[in-house]
Design a protein around this motif. Structure first.
Motif, PDB file in Angstrom:
ATOM      1  N   GLU A 109       0.828  -1.202   0.000  1.00 61.06           N
ATOM      2  CA  GLU A 109       0.000   0.000   0.000  1.00 61.06           C
ATOM      3  C   GLU A 109       0.863   1.254   0.000  1.00 61.06           C
ATOM      4  OE1 GLU A 109      -3.580   2.178   2.537  1.00 61.06           O
ATOM      5  OE2 GLU A 109      -2.319   0.660   3.489  1.00 61.06           O
ATOM      6  N   ALA A 110       1.907   1.273   0.836  1.00 62.20           N
ATOM      7  CA  ALA A 110       2.768   2.440   0.909  1.00 62.20           C
ATOM      8  C   ALA A 110       3.575   2.628  -0.372  1.00 62.20           C
ATOM      9  CB  ALA A 110       3.710   2.313   2.102  1.00 62.20           C
ATOM     10  N   ARG A 111       4.042   1.538  -0.941  1.00 61.67           N
ATOM     11  CA  ARG A 111       4.853   1.638  -2.164  1.00 61.67           C
ATOM     12  C   ARG A 111       4.034   2.098  -3.351  1.00 61.67           C
ATOM     13  NH1 ARG A 111       6.397   2.273  -6.407  1.00 61.67           N
ATOM     14  NH2 ARG A 111       8.006   1.166  -7.624  1.00 61.67           N
ATOM     15  N   LEU A 112       2.788   1.617  -3.492  1.00 65.47           N
ATOM     16  CA  LEU A 112       1.975   1.915  -4.669  1.00 65.47           C
ATOM     17  C   LEU A 112       0.843   2.881  -4.392  1.00 65.47           C
ATOM     18  CD1 LEU A 112       1.902  -1.735  -6.020  1.00 65.47           C
ATOM     19  CD2 LEU A 112       3.187   0.180  -6.968  1.00 65.47           C
ATOM     20  N   ARG A 403      11.058   1.173 -10.592  1.00 65.12           N
ATOM     21  CA  ARG A 403      10.280   2.387 -10.385  1.00 65.12           C
ATOM     22  C   ARG A 403       8.995   2.419 -11.212  1.00 65.12           C
ATOM     23  NH1 ARG A 403      13.049   6.983  -8.357  1.00 65.12           N
ATOM     24  NH2 ARG A 403      15.086   6.413  -7.510  1.00 65.12           N
ATOM     25  N   GLY A 404       8.910   1.589 -12.227  1.00 67.11           N
ATOM     26  CA  GLY A 404       7.765   1.660 -13.125  1.00 67.11           C
ATOM     27  C   GLY A 404       6.548   0.869 -12.700  1.00 67.11           C
ATOM     28  N   LEU A 405       6.596   0.191 -11.566  1.00 68.38           N
ATOM     29  CA  LEU A 405       5.460  -0.627 -11.125  1.00 68.38           C
ATOM     30  C   LEU A 405       4.262   0.251 -10.775  1.00 68.38           C
ATOM     31  CD1 LEU A 405       4.501  -3.534 -10.415  1.00 68.38           C
ATOM     32  CD2 LEU A 405       5.239  -3.068  -8.078  1.00 68.38           C
ATOM     33  N   THR A 406       3.088  -0.166 -11.227  1.00 65.95           N
ATOM     34  CA  THR A 406       1.848   0.545 -10.896  1.00 65.95           C
ATOM     35  C   THR A 406       0.909  -0.372 -10.129  1.00 65.95           C
ATOM     36  OG1 THR A 406       0.661  -0.107 -12.921  1.00 65.95           O
ATOM     37  CG2 THR A 406       2.071   1.866 -13.041  1.00 65.95           C
ATOM     38  N   ASP A 407      -0.105   0.227  -9.525  1.00 64.32           N
ATOM     39  CA  ASP A 407      -1.058  -0.580  -8.769  1.00 64.32           C
ATOM     40  C   ASP A 407      -1.831  -1.528  -9.680  1.00 64.32           C
ATOM     41  OD1 ASP A 407      -2.360   1.503 -10.039  1.00 64.32           O
ATOM     42  OD2 ASP A 407      -3.744   1.911  -8.378  1.00 64.32           O
ATOM     43  N   THR A 461       0.140   1.388 -18.123  1.00 61.84           N
ATOM     44  CA  THR A 461      -0.578   2.292 -17.197  1.00 61.84           C
ATOM     45  C   THR A 461       0.413   3.211 -16.479  1.00 61.84           C
ATOM     46  OG1 THR A 461      -0.491   0.563 -15.484  1.00 61.84           O
ATOM     47  CG2 THR A 461      -2.491   0.677 -16.841  1.00 61.84           C
ATOM     48  N   LYS A 462       1.346   3.782 -17.252  1.00 59.41           N
ATOM     49  CA  LYS A 462       2.384   4.629 -16.657  1.00 59.41           C
ATOM     50  C   LYS A 462       1.809   5.830 -15.928  1.00 59.41           C
ATOM     51  CE  LYS A 462       6.054   3.431 -19.933  1.00 59.41           C
ATOM     52  NZ  LYS A 462       6.992   3.961 -20.966  1.00 59.41           N
ATOM     53  N   ASP A 463       0.615   6.251 -16.349  1.00 56.53           N
ATOM     54  CA  ASP A 463       0.000   7.404 -15.689  1.00 56.53           C
ATOM     55  C   ASP A 463      -0.393   7.096 -14.250  1.00 56.53           C
ATOM     56  OD1 ASP A 463      -1.869   5.614 -16.999  1.00 56.53           O
ATOM     57  OD2 ASP A 463      -3.455   6.995 -16.354  1.00 56.53           O
ATOM     58  N   ARG A 464      -0.367   5.816 -13.855  1.00 57.37           N
ATOM     59  CA  ARG A 464      -0.747   5.433 -12.500  1.00 57.37           C
ATOM     60  C   ARG A 464       0.459   5.227 -11.585  1.00 57.37           C
ATOM     61  NH1 ARG A 464      -5.933   4.560 -11.681  1.00 57.37           N
ATOM     62  NH2 ARG A 464      -5.447   3.468  -9.741  1.00 57.37           N
ATOM     63  N   ILE A 465       1.661   5.521 -12.060  1.00 60.27           N
ATOM     64  CA  ILE A 465       2.819   5.492 -11.166  1.00 60.27           C
ATOM     65  C   ILE A 465       2.593   6.517 -10.060  1.00 60.27           C
ATOM     66  CG2 ILE A 465       5.289   5.968 -10.952  1.00 60.27           C
ATOM     67  CD1 ILE A 465       5.639   4.972 -13.799  1.00 60.27           C
ATOM     68  N   PRO A 466       2.658   6.098  -8.795  1.00 57.55           N
ATOM     69  CA  PRO A 466       2.300   7.030  -7.704  1.00 57.55           C
ATOM     70  C   PRO A 466       3.266   8.209  -7.620  1.00 57.55           C
ATOM     71  CG  PRO A 466       3.235   4.995  -6.835  1.00 57.55           C
ATOM     72  CD  PRO A 466       3.014   4.766  -8.296  1.00 57.55           C
ATOM     73  N   LYS A 467       2.752   9.344  -7.233  1.00 55.53           N
ATOM     74  CA  LYS A 467       3.587  10.541  -7.099  1.00 55.53           C
ATOM     75  C   LYS A 467       4.593  10.398  -5.962  1.00 55.53           C
ATOM     76  CE  LYS A 467      -0.048  13.589  -8.902  1.00 55.53           C
ATOM     77  NZ  LYS A 467      -0.939  14.744  -8.619  1.00 55.53           N
ATOM     78  N   THR A 468       4.309   9.498  -5.045  1.00 53.91           N
ATOM     79  CA  THR A 468       5.211   9.285  -3.905  1.00 53.91           C
ATOM     80  C   THR A 468       6.348   8.315  -4.227  1.00 53.91           C
ATOM     81  OG1 THR A 468       3.784   7.490  -3.114  1.00 53.91           O
ATOM     82  CG2 THR A 468       3.344   9.703  -2.254  1.00 53.91           C
ATOM     83  N   THR A 470       9.243   8.338  -5.922  1.00 56.11           N
ATOM     84  CA  THR A 470      10.645   8.714  -5.715  1.00 56.11           C
ATOM     85  C   THR A 470      10.987   8.761  -4.234  1.00 56.11           C
ATOM     86  OG1 THR A 470      10.670   9.995  -7.769  1.00 56.11           O
ATOM     87  CG2 THR A 470      12.385  10.489  -6.138  1.00 56.11           C
ATOM     88  N   ARG A 471      10.115   9.350  -3.443  1.00 55.06           N
ATOM     89  CA  ARG A 471      10.364   9.438  -2.001  1.00 55.06           C
ATOM     90  C   ARG A 471      10.418   8.055  -1.371  1.00 55.06           C
ATOM     91  NH1 ARG A 471       6.788   9.220   2.060  1.00 55.06           N
ATOM     92  NH2 ARG A 471       5.030   9.554   0.650  1.00 55.06           N
ATOM     93  N   VAL A 472       9.484   7.191  -1.764  1.00 55.56           N
ATOM     94  CA  VAL A 472       9.438   5.849  -1.187  1.00 55.56           C
ATOM     95  C   VAL A 472      10.675   5.045  -1.582  1.00 55.56           C
ATOM     96  CG1 VAL A 472       8.212   3.649  -1.234  1.00 55.56           C
ATOM     97  CG2 VAL A 472       6.930   5.783  -1.033  1.00 55.56           C
ATOM     98  N   MET A 473      11.043   5.075  -2.851  1.00 55.84           N
ATOM     99  CA  MET A 473      12.205   4.314  -3.309  1.00 55.84           C
ATOM    100  C   MET A 473      13.482   4.806  -2.638  1.00 55.84           C
ATOM    101  SD  MET A 473      11.165   1.923  -5.380  1.00 55.84           S
ATOM    102  CE  MET A 473      12.478   1.428  -6.491  1.00 55.84           C
ATOM    103  N   THR A 474      13.581   6.104  -2.430  1.00 59.65           N
ATOM    104  CA  THR A 474      14.749   6.643  -1.734  1.00 59.65           C
ATOM    105  C   THR A 474      14.835   6.099  -0.321  1.00 59.65           C
ATOM    106  OG1 THR A 474      14.675   8.670  -3.048  1.00 59.65           O
ATOM    107  CG2 THR A 474      15.886   8.759  -0.965  1.00 59.65           C
ATOM    108  N   ARG A 475      13.719   6.030   0.362  1.00 55.48           N
ATOM    109  CA  ARG A 475      13.726   5.523   1.728  1.00 55.48           C
ATOM    110  C   ARG A 475      14.007   4.029   1.780  1.00 55.48           C
ATOM    111  NH1 ARG A 475       8.636   8.821   4.468  1.00 55.48           N
ATOM    112  NH2 ARG A 475       9.659  10.866   4.406  1.00 55.48           N
ATOM    113  N   LEU A 476      13.563   3.292   0.771  1.00 52.30           N
ATOM    114  CA  LEU A 476      13.842   1.857   0.749  1.00 52.30           C
ATOM    115  C   LEU A 476      15.327   1.565   0.602  1.00 52.30           C
ATOM    116  CD1 LEU A 476      11.017   0.404  -1.542  1.00 52.30           C
ATOM    117  CD2 LEU A 476      11.209   0.189   0.932  1.00 52.30           C
TER     118      LEU A 476
END
Length: 487
Positions: A109-112, A403-407, A461-468, A470-476
């Protein structure tokens, strides 16, 4: 084997488990204690606990039985079980710990940034957990029937009762103590009788039977496809087991998670030496177990058959205690992980919700276990690994590293893997011995299919990549701030 020996072994290990579990109640106070032991479990404790919950009925009984039946082809099971942890070390352990999540659905949920992904992940995790608990309970039923003569359901019910008591009492912190104890009990229960058998066969004692030739009809080797498919299931399936992954949330930081995984690799490597030894000894001295359909009982029966007398009974009691430790530790780990998911997604979280969810998580598979026939333990658990590799593993790996994974892609991939692998499992159950080889071991095609669908749908469905993202991947990938607010 004297039936009283089996009963005493069952009672002793159950009481010891309950006592240790209730000790955890004294220091389990907060929601964090119940879900992830407040993230304070050190590597050696955590590694022992992981060894305790990961080494299930398939490892304790099933591996030796498969080696008895199939010879060196069955060595892929311990190799795959152990190598799966190397995959965890390389790709999952540290980033998952940095996520700060309590459960796998928390992470997805947090990632996507999607509640829909969380709901699908929760459903898949619960199905995986229940599928994995059923063989543990069937292993307990087999052990009770073989060693005591009591009705098989007694073994399954005893495991569920003890697990519910310990999990409800202290949650993850309590189970950590229990599972660490149970790993060392399981290792001792296999190692000590194995050493006695070695001394006996080496001439320091008198072997009870002479070596015998195996029935060649029981030794048909698996083909190249089956071996490759099995390895795919075990390597990738380990990455998606909910009761294993939740353990990494209990480490203080990502570095501790990596050290934990390295220690686990050592513990598993030592442990699997002994089921292999039992299997090889069984091929020489107890081939009748394969011919009578009791291969999974080899570890339970071999010490008494080769040693005999009071010493044989005592060694058999130790093995029975180790077997029940295997059923209890794996089931308790699964119940803890499922309780975390069910309580948060259905019961509103909190300690009370966790305890109710733990009871539900144990009772449902008990119903399936007592109403279905037991398959070969290692084989049935191998199918659970295939299902996990086809569903949870792709969303974890791609969620952590792409980074390209969508829900939408994640849901499509998980559903595809679940339908394909689940369908193959149903066909195998219906067709039995007539199941085509590509359905009997489906991971070689269901896992790539799940990954492919997840990637292709995400690209569409690239338009569904979450706006968060970059922040999430950086923290991971950058130590060490929590992604999800602790509850």
């Amino acid at each position: 084997m004297n039936p009283a020996v089996g009963v005493v072994a069952l009672v002793v290990v159950s009481v010891a488990t309950a006592v240790i579990g209730f000790y955890g109640l004294r220091i389990s106070r907060t929601t964090g204690d119940f879900y992830v032991a407040s993230r304070t479990v050190r590597p050696w404790w955590n590694a022992s606990a992981i060894g305790g919950e990961y080494l299930s009925a398939a490892s304790f009984l099933g591996v030796a039985g498969l080696i008895l039946l199939s010879g060196t082809d069955a060595l892929w099971f311990p190799v795959g079980y152990t190598a799966g942890y190397l995959m965890l070390l390389l790709f999952v352990a540290a980033p998952l710990r940095r996520s700060g999540a309590y459960t796998i659905p928390d992470f997805t949920e947090a990632r996507l940034d999607s509640r829909a992904v969380r709901r699908v992940t929760s459903l898949v995790v619960v199905v995986v957990g229940w599928l994995y608990i059923v063989p543990q309970l069937q292993g307990a039923a087999l052990t009770i029937r073989i060693t005591t003569g009591l009705p098989p359901w007694v073994g399954s019910a005893a495991v569920v009762i003890v697990v519910c008591l310990t999990v409800v009492a202290g949650g993850m912190r309590s189970i950590t103590f229990v599972q660490a104890f149970q790993y060392w009990l399981k290792l001792t229960a296999l190692a000590v009788p194995a050493l006695f058998i070695v001394f006996t066969l080496a001439g320091n004692g008198t072997a009870a039977v002479a070596p015998a030739a195996m029935n060649p009809t029981a030794m048909a080797p698996a083909g190249a496809y089956q071996n490759v498919s099995l390895l795919v299931a075990l390597l990738f399936g380990t990455l998606g087991l909910p009761h294993v992954l939740v353990r990494f949330y209990t480490n203080p930081d990502g570095s501790s998670a990596r050290r934990t995984t390295l220690i686990v690799l050592g513990l598993l490597s030592v442990f699997y030496l002994f089921p292999t030894a039992y299997g090889l000894a069984g091929r020489m001295f107890a081939p009748e177990l394969a011919q009578s359909g009791r291969a999974d009982a080899l570890v339970l029966l071999l010490p008494g058959q080769l040693i005999g007398g009071t010493a044989g009974d005592l060694l058999s009691a130790l093995v029975v205690a180790g077997a029940f430790a295997a059923f209890l530790s794996t089931t308790s780990g699964l119940v803890v992980s499922l309780a975390g998911v069910i309580s948060q997604d259905v019961l509103g979280g909190g300690v009370r919700g966790f305890r109710l969810a733990a009871v539900i998580s144990a009772i449902v598979p008990l119903g399936f276990a007592v109403t279905t026939d037991s398959l070969a333990l290692a084989g049935s658990v191998g199918l659970v690994f295939a299902f996990t590799a086809s569903t949870v593993c792709p969303v974890l790996l791609l969620g952590i590293w792409w980074r390209g994974l969508t829900d939408t892609g994640a849901i499509a991939g998980m559903v595809t893997g679940a339908v394909l692998c689940g369908g193959a499992m149903v066909c195998g159950a219906v067709l039995g011995a007539g199941t085509p080889f590509w359905l009997a071991q489906p991971a070689a095609w269901t896992v790539p299919a799940a990954f492919a669908v997840m990637v292709f749908v995400s690209r569409g469905t690239k338009d569904r990549i979450p706006k968060t993202m970059t922040r999430v991947m950086t923290r991971l990938h950058t130590p060490e701030r929590p992604l999800v607010t602790e509850r």
